[in-house]
Write an enzyme that holds these catalytic residues in place. Structure first.
Site, PDB file in Angstrom:
ATOM      1  N   SER A 405     -20.800 -35.105 -30.590  1.00 44.02           N
ATOM      2  CA  SER A 405     -19.522 -35.751 -30.296  1.00 44.02           C
ATOM      3  C   SER A 405     -19.629 -37.271 -30.320  1.00 44.02           C
ATOM      4  O   SER A 405     -18.610 -37.955 -30.390  1.00 44.02           O
ATOM      5  CB  SER A 405     -19.016 -35.318 -28.914  1.00 44.02           C
ATOM      6  OG  SER A 405     -19.911 -35.754 -27.899  1.00 44.02           O
ATOM      7  N   HIS A 426     -17.207 -31.249 -34.951  1.00 46.78           N
ATOM      8  CA  HIS A 426     -17.076 -31.545 -33.528  1.00 46.78           C
ATOM      9  C   HIS A 426     -15.983 -30.677 -32.920  1.00 46.78           C
ATOM     10  O   HIS A 426     -14.795 -30.976 -33.024  1.00 46.78           O
ATOM     11  CB  HIS A 426     -16.769 -33.030 -33.314  1.00 46.78           C
ATOM     12  CG  HIS A 426     -16.566 -33.384 -31.869  1.00 46.78           C
ATOM     13  ND1 HIS A 426     -15.746 -34.422 -31.465  1.00 46.78           N
ATOM     14  CD2 HIS A 426     -17.047 -32.829 -30.723  1.00 46.78           C
ATOM     15  CE1 HIS A 426     -15.746 -34.484 -30.150  1.00 46.78           C
ATOM     16  NE2 HIS A 426     -16.528 -33.530 -29.687  1.00 46.78           N
ATOM     17  N   GLU A 438     -13.043 -32.051 -35.317  1.00 42.66           N
ATOM     18  CA  GLU A 438     -13.230 -33.253 -36.124  1.00 42.66           C
ATOM     19  C   GLU A 438     -14.278 -32.919 -37.188  1.00 42.66           C
ATOM     20  O   GLU A 438     -15.430 -32.625 -36.862  1.00 42.66           O
ATOM     21  CB  GLU A 438     -13.691 -34.423 -35.260  1.00 42.66           C
ATOM     22  CG  GLU A 438     -12.600 -34.953 -34.341  1.00 42.66           C
ATOM     23  CD  GLU A 438     -13.055 -36.136 -33.508  1.00 42.66           C
ATOM     24  OE1 GLU A 438     -12.331 -37.136 -33.445  1.00 42.66           O
ATOM     25  OE2 GLU A 438     -14.153 -36.056 -32.905  1.00 42.66           O
ATOM     26  N   ASN A 476     -13.318 -39.876 -29.371  1.00 44.14           N
ATOM     27  CA  ASN A 476     -14.141 -40.631 -28.421  1.00 44.14           C
ATOM     28  C   ASN A 476     -14.074 -42.134 -28.682  1.00 44.14           C
ATOM     29  O   ASN A 476     -14.156 -42.941 -27.746  1.00 44.14           O
ATOM     30  CB  ASN A 476     -15.592 -40.158 -28.470  1.00 44.14           C
ATOM     31  CG  ASN A 476     -15.774 -38.827 -27.760  1.00 44.14           C
ATOM     32  OD1 ASN A 476     -14.898 -38.383 -27.018  1.00 44.14           O
ATOM     33  ND2 ASN A 476     -16.906 -38.184 -27.990  1.00 44.14           N
TER      34      ASN A 476
END
Length: 569
Positions: A405, A426, A438, A476
């Protein structure tokens, strides 16, 4: 109210004013909308004709508000402009007319005094643009009369909004946090880091937000957003609030968002986006995947193994020991059983999935698999060591995926010597529930590898967003500066974590405020991600929080051990 059919006036038909007009058009009231811009009136007239709504009058003549029982002032956040509007209303409207200001920054008590009717003046506070069922705070001054308060309560009911109470200081903090995040999202899009829909989809599905950041900016109004960011930058000197060049360009072009019919998206006369969602064309042909291996035994590995077996893929979960394999398989069976009890999984599906699911403590079990998904601890050295072994054990043509991640996919997978057939996948936790993946390609990843990974995700029922191999990907990269900014607020005396969470949740519709979200992610996990992002980008907003350092070293990890910023006991 003095008339049988109450009359409501709205002056200033920008983002908030036009939204209020839309909410009022089906109310049992006559509505008069006033704006000095003929193009705004023409656009709204078109929308009203499309909706076939009667009882709404649009005009540039403020004098028509002389019949209004209540007038909502929704002009821009400029004290001089608001003062002039209140002065005009004072000469046009009877003394008993209630005036409601949507001010976000000009003190309401000052406006109440300027109105010449302080007892009949109140405020409506919106942190996000008003929409059906959305939150609003009715704000009184010490001079507000009971009759005025009752009239505004009735108005809120007619609008179909949800009354909330938000501490003003916390509302200011929440606004600053969210606008810095919106500005960063614009910057990511401007640099080509991800597509418009990739950014919005990632943040909606990855964080459970009601709107992606670019769609939210369109709803706010890009000119309004620029004004708010400019004011924040002027007051704080913080470069994160300096509006991006793209925002300025769009405003100069008259692309102001939903209210002008064109911003990041294109809108029809009723304010719905009409440009099709961008689809990412993957030129490669997907290879067949008959068998999948998931390496790891933690929460993410178990969740992925569960959904691949439920989707009909023969799956082997590989862990370090027989004990870990047995524990992982038992937990997957427990999860499926809970799914059956909740009606999410059919009993037959559970039985079929368990028949397809096996386990091994021998990494050689991956040798006949077409897709191997690494889901071990988020540690670069551990992942690199594992990929070195996978390079030796896997068959030619295998697709290798890492679930990292916050690390570089290239850095994790390089030791496998299989660069063309590597992707990042991800998944979000919990994998059986969260729809987003992702999907990350490196500079060496082939089109076929991406197409294969996307086809697998589609069979798993997941929505993919494509992004470059950069630390943090989309979610993130945008989320953790926002969370880090929230943590710095706790260094200020008197800051209320609960109050800020409440303001973000009620004002902007987030499912969790920043501090509750940190607890849910895990303080230790959050700290590790901050470290990786800061090592890559070096920006202050990514800097590891000293507070998190101290809490984690004291064993406070968040929800997982019931010791966190909002979790205790």
């Amino acid at each position: 109210m003095t008339q049988q059919t109450p009359v409501i006036g709205v002056i200033g038909l920008g983002t908030i004013g036009s939204a209020l007009l839309t909410l009022l058009r089906d109310a049992p009231r006559e509505v008069i909308g006033v704006d000095i811009d003929p193009s705004v009136l023409a656009r709204l007239n078109g929308q009203l004709q499309t909706a076939g709504t009667d009882g709404v009058t649009l005009t540039g003549d403020i004098g028509l508000l002389s019949r209004a029982d209540l007038v909502v002032e929704a002009v821009g956040e400029d004290e001089a402009v608001k003062t002039e509007v209140l002065r005009r209303l004072r000469t046009v409207c009877p003394a008993e007319t209630v005036v409601v200001s949507t001010t976000a920054s000009v003190p309401l008590t000052r406006l109440a005094a300027l109105s010449g009717r302080p007892g009949n003046t109140m405020g409506l506070r919106f942190l996000a643009p008003p929409g059906p069922g959305g939150p609003v705070e009715a704000v009184r001054t010490t001079m507000t009369s009971q009759d005025t308060a009752a009239s505004v309560d009735t108005l809120v009911g007619d609008l179909g909004l949800t009354p909330v109470t938000v501490d003003s200081r916390c509302a200011t903090d929440a606004t600053a946090l969210v606008y810095a995040y919106l500005n960063r999202a614009t910057s990511l899009y401007e640099r080509g880091g991800a597509s418009r829909d990739g950014i919005d989809t990632a943040m909606r599905l990855g964080c459970g937000l009601p709107f992606g950041p670019l769609e939210l900016l369109d709803r706010i109004g890009l000119d309004s957003a620029v004004a708010t960011l400019t004011d924040l930058h002027r007051r704080t000197g913080d470069a994160s609030f300096r509006p991006t060049g793209l925002l300025g360009e769009l405003v100069e072009q008259g692309r102001l968002g939903r209210k002008s019919g064109h911003g990041f998206y294109v809108y029809d006369g009723s304010g719905r986006p009409v440009d099709a969602r961008e689809s990412v064309a993957v030129p490669g042909k997907a290879a067949g995947v008959d068998r999948i291996a998931v390496v790891g035994s933690g929460t993410m590995a178990r969740g992925i193994a569960e959904i691949t077996s439920v989707a009909g893929f023969p799956t082997v979960l590989v862990a370090r020991s027989e004990e870990k394999v047995s524990q992982a398989l038992a937990k997957i069976e427990e999860s499926l059983s809970r799914g059956v009890l909740r009606g999410r999984v059919a009993p037959a599906t559970k039985a079929a999935a368990l028949d397809l699911l096996g386990g091994s403590d021998d990494l050689r079990a991956v040798s006949d698999c077409d897709l191997v998904i690494e889901a071990v601890v988020e540690d670069l050295d551990v992942k690199r060591a594992l990929f070195a072994r996978l390079g030796a054990e896997c068959k030619p043509g295998v697709l290798l995926a890492t679930t990292t991640s916050s690390l570089s996919v290239t850095a994790c997978s390089e030791p496998a010597g299989h660069a063309a057939g590597v992707v990042g996948m991800h998944f979000f936790n919990p994998a059986p529930v969260m729809r987003l993946v992702e999907l990350v390609r490196t500079d060496d990843t082939t089109d076929e590898a991406v197409a294969t990974a996307q086809a697998v995700c589609a069979r798993l029922g997941k929505t993919t967003v494509h992004c470059r191999d950069r630390v943090g990907f989309i979610v993130n990269y945008l989320l953790f500066p926002y969370l880090g900014r929230a943590l710095t607020l706790l260094d200020r005396h008197g800051t209320s974590a609960e109050g800020i969470d409440t303001a973000v949740e009620r004002g902007f519709g987030h499912p969790m405020g920043p501090f509750a979200l940190l607890d849910a992610i895990g303080l230790d996990v959050s700290l590790a991600i901050q470290r990786e992002l800061y090592a890559e980008f070096g920006e202050p907003d990514f800097a590891p929080s000293p507070l998190l350092e101290q809490l984690v070293s004291s064993g406070w990890l968040g929800r997982k051990n019931r010791k966190g910023l909002r979790t205790a006991g």
